[in-house]
Write an enzyme that holds these catalytic residues in place. Sequence first.
Site, PDB file in Angstrom:
ATOM      1  CB  CYS A   1      32.342  23.728  16.632  1.00  0.00           C
ATOM      2  SG  CYS A   1      32.081  25.517  16.558  1.00  0.00           S
TER       3      CYS A   1
ATOM      4  CB  CYS B   1      36.259  29.865  18.135  1.00  0.00           C
ATOM      5  SG  CYS B   1      35.663  30.237  19.790  1.00  0.00           S
TER       6      CYS B   1
ATOM      7  CD  GLN C   1      30.753  26.628  39.859  1.00  0.00           C
ATOM      8  OE1 GLN C   1      31.171  26.391  38.730  1.00  0.00           O
ATOM      9  NE2 GLN C   1      31.565  26.860  40.881  1.00  0.00           N
TER      10      GLN C   1
ATOM     11  CG  PHE D   1      37.226  34.077  47.757  1.00  0.00           C
ATOM     12  CD1 PHE D   1      37.675  35.289  47.250  1.00  0.00           C
ATOM     13  CD2 PHE D   1      38.057  33.357  48.601  1.00  0.00           C
ATOM     14  CE1 PHE D   1      38.942  35.774  47.581  1.00  0.00           C
ATOM     15  CE2 PHE D   1      39.325  33.833  48.932  1.00  0.00           C
ATOM     16  CZ  PHE D   1      39.763  35.050  48.423  1.00  0.00           C
TER      17      PHE D   1
ATOM     18  CB  CYS E   1      38.476  28.289  38.692  1.00  0.00           C
ATOM     19  SG  CYS E   1      39.035  29.960  39.120  1.00  0.00           S
TER      20      CYS E   1
END
Length: 570
Positions: free
Chosen positions: A155, A161, A392, A423, A519
Amino acid sequence: MATMPSVGFRRLHSGPWLHSFRTTRPPSRSLCTLACLSASPLSSSSSIEDSEETQLSAATTTAADATTTTKPNNKINNKPYFPKRGETLELICETLAFKGKGVCKVADTGFVVMCDRALPGERFLGRVTRRKDNYAEVKKLKTITPHLDYVEAPCEYALDCGGCKSQNLLYEAQIRAKEQQVRELVVHVGKFSDKHPEFASIMKPIVPCDTQFYYRNKMEFSFGSKKWVPEELLQEEHVGTNDYALGLHAPGFFDKVLNVTKCLLQSEPANKVLAAVQDCWRDPQIGLSPYDVHSHAGFLKHLMLRTGRDVETGLPELMVNFVTSSNKPELLKPLVERIATIPEVVSVVNNVNTSVGNTSVGEEEYTLYGKSTITESLRGLTFQISANSFFQTNTHQAEILYKLVEDCANLKGDGSEVVLDLFCGTGTIGLTLARRVRHVYGFEVVVEAISDARRNAKLNGISNATFFQGDLNKIDESFGNKFPQPDIVIIDPNRPGMHMKLVKFLLKLKAARIVYVSCNPATCARDLDYLCHGVPEKNIGGCYKLRSLQPVDMFPHTPHIECVCLLELS
């Protein structure tokens, strides 16, 4: 792809197991103290919050321990070395920690410093930019020797980034570092001893991702009135309309945007739309302006691109969501006409957000072209996805993640079990289990997500799933009256993890099995500690055993890690 792990662990002895498996050695004063204090339930009377120190300190405790080791002359080096702000150091990166930052140690002293974009094995010069009592942060000035597993980043924005910091690190090395991070957090924050003979069978090897590019089904880009450019290109830039940008926020800047014409993480159809919008939105004849976060003037705030699949044909379908500061559909008409010519685009919507905040969720939503939702298939079910639905982000890897959840749930298959899905988001996990259980009860704070969950249940002909809207951080004694005693609890919290009120409720509820999907490995490790070992400071005893912890790489080239944990009642 790694072989799917089995969760059929043999039953362990209860009392001695819990006692011996929990770490008893005192934490290192240098960095682990920060982790323990930050994760302590006493640090907040109302909530358990995620903090940079919690993750950073725990992940670097192993490195910090080197500062207190006994030297050959049997004298202990207790005097730390504190580098000064602005000082230049020559460093070697040892491993990766919080947000993908490189962990380094000052030569001869072992003092820990963190460096963004430093990778394992890299020798470099760094300037100290911030110093705390127990560690410092440095900015990389020059690479002396490249890191051990260097690859060419495909990239063009990889160096600037903030999204894919690890693109120039061999993928195998990326997942090794992630697995090590989870292991250290489980030991130092979760207080599980890696010396216990059962630890190796409980701590599973990370599941890698087959597809390292073009895996994201959702990307959000920002319009900006100030374009960020690297220092070496500043002389080539000119002020004026060229200062406008559409892309991603430059790391550390809320008001500057790195202009992006293609992102290698999103689908090819999404890149077609991004290129088409980039090609025409600055045209003065159209009269569009980016939103300015300082003056609060301007129209275009965000461009959100979501990719799904037609469940009948399997072909991609794309939703384009323009987030604007006001409702002026006539201004968007030229853009809508342009992107509607792209075959994969089946939905163009406009979320109107009049607030001065940076959120992409609008107070009002209008469909400008096509339909208001797109569809996706996951584990045999069809899901309708609206502009603001949670789903997701990596659909392919979500199939694997949910298979792991199902394996951990270890359903009997006779339709007798009750599942409590906390959740629950848009109901994806609970609905994938619903056809094999008696009933699923889901809870989620976001009203729109509950609406989507109910609609998805109806879409798939599932009648044994009930979804409630409610804040799980504010539950009271009556919470348990809304459902019967569950056999299995599924927990999938956001990054801050569970509130202490919910921890207490679960310890009192005593469901046979808990499947914790996380997560954020730092708050996950902390919550596992609470559920298994209790909270002595609050006279709360733990009552669960950790049977399995499975890291999953959902987002290659980024520092994010997912975990699936199985706990069984003692």
